[in-house]
Design a protein around this motif. Sequence first.
Motif, PDB file in Angstrom:
ATOM      1  N   ARG A   4       0.853  -1.012  -0.188  1.00  0.00           N
ATOM      2  CA  ARG A   4       0.221  -0.015  -0.201  1.00  0.00           C
ATOM      3  C   ARG A   4       0.811   1.522  -0.355  1.00  0.00           C
ATOM      4  N   ILE A   5       0.451   2.371  -0.364  1.00  0.00           N
ATOM      5  CA  ILE A   5       0.935   3.565  -0.881  1.00  0.00           C
ATOM      6  C   ILE A   5      -0.043   4.585  -0.371  1.00  0.00           C
ATOM      7  N   GLU A  19      -5.313   5.797   0.591  1.00  0.00           N
ATOM      8  CA  GLU A  19      -4.600   4.380   0.540  1.00  0.00           C
ATOM      9  C   GLU A  19      -4.647   3.687  -1.171  1.00  0.00           C
ATOM     10  N   PHE A  20      -3.583   3.318  -1.328  1.00  0.00           N
ATOM     11  CA  PHE A  20      -3.819   2.734  -2.778  1.00  0.00           C
ATOM     12  C   PHE A  20      -3.116   1.496  -2.780  1.00  0.00           C
ATOM     13  N   ALA A  34       2.534   2.634 -12.992  1.00  0.00           N
ATOM     14  CA  ALA A  34       1.270   1.900 -12.220  1.00  0.00           C
ATOM     15  C   ALA A  34       0.601   2.035 -11.800  1.00  0.00           C
ATOM     16  N   LYS A  35      -0.877   1.158 -12.182  1.00  0.00           N
ATOM     17  CA  LYS A  35      -1.809   0.889 -11.611  1.00  0.00           C
ATOM     18  C   LYS A  35      -1.800   1.011 -10.205  1.00  0.00           C
ATOM     19  N   LEU A  36      -3.249   1.907  -9.509  1.00  0.00           N
ATOM     20  CA  LEU A  36      -3.726   2.155  -8.461  1.00  0.00           C
ATOM     21  C   LEU A  36      -4.511   1.748  -7.825  1.00  0.00           C
ATOM     22  N   GLU A  37      -4.771   1.059  -7.016  1.00  0.00           N
ATOM     23  CA  GLU A  37      -6.728   0.655  -7.074  1.00  0.00           C
ATOM     24  C   GLU A  37      -6.601   0.946  -5.050  1.00  0.00           C
ATOM     25  N   ALA A  38      -7.682   2.129  -5.562  1.00  0.00           N
ATOM     26  CA  ALA A  38      -8.342   2.350  -3.921  1.00  0.00           C
ATOM     27  C   ALA A  38      -8.539   1.080  -2.689  1.00  0.00           C
ATOM     28  N   ALA A  39      -7.570   1.714  -1.576  1.00  0.00           N
ATOM     29  CA  ALA A  39      -7.501   0.463  -0.593  1.00  0.00           C
ATOM     30  C   ALA A  39      -8.962   0.058  -0.025  1.00  0.00           C
ATOM     31  N   ARG A  44     -12.322   2.101  -6.800  1.00  0.00           N
ATOM     32  CA  ARG A  44     -11.836   3.359  -7.684  1.00  0.00           C
ATOM     33  C   ARG A  44     -10.642   3.262  -8.073  1.00  0.00           C
ATOM     34  N   ARG A  45      -9.933   3.702  -9.296  1.00  0.00           N
ATOM     35  CA  ARG A  45      -8.762   3.279 -10.426  1.00  0.00           C
ATOM     36  C   ARG A  45      -7.654   4.752 -10.641  1.00  0.00           C
ATOM     37  N   ILE A  46      -6.470   4.523 -10.385  1.00  0.00           N
ATOM     38  CA  ILE A  46      -6.073   5.708 -10.817  1.00  0.00           C
ATOM     39  C   ILE A  46      -4.866   5.650 -11.581  1.00  0.00           C
ATOM     40  N   GLU A  47      -3.830   5.932 -12.981  1.00  0.00           N
ATOM     41  CA  GLU A  47      -2.781   5.537 -13.486  1.00  0.00           C
ATOM     42  C   GLU A  47      -1.408   6.262 -13.823  1.00  0.00           C
ATOM     43  N   VAL A  48      -0.448   6.432 -13.135  1.00  0.00           N
ATOM     44  CA  VAL A  48       0.072   7.620 -12.204  1.00  0.00           C
ATOM     45  C   VAL A  48       1.499   6.923 -12.639  1.00  0.00           C
ATOM     46  N   THR A  49       2.268   8.470 -13.502  1.00  0.00           N
ATOM     47  CA  THR A  49       3.840   7.783 -13.350  1.00  0.00           C
ATOM     48  C   THR A  49       4.721   7.704 -12.867  1.00  0.00           C
TER      49      THR A  49
END
Length: 59
Positions: A4-5, A19-20, A34-39, A44-49
């Motif tokens: 988790r981050i 938290e993701f 990086a694809k992150l999913e809310a914990a 809900r998801r987010i893609e970040v560099t």
Amino acid sequence: MGPRITLSKPYRGFDAETEFERIATYGGWHLAAAKLEAADGSDRRIEVTAGELKQHFAA
């Protein structure tokens, strides 16, 4: 799921301290997209560099 981050400040409609969990990306963990999913289970998801991860998130 992966480690988790935490979002360090509000970003892209997500509140600070959200938290993701890292989710599978192109066969493995890849910082370039990086694809992150809310914990919180909200799906809900987010893609970040890599730059966005360094600037907005804390491990």
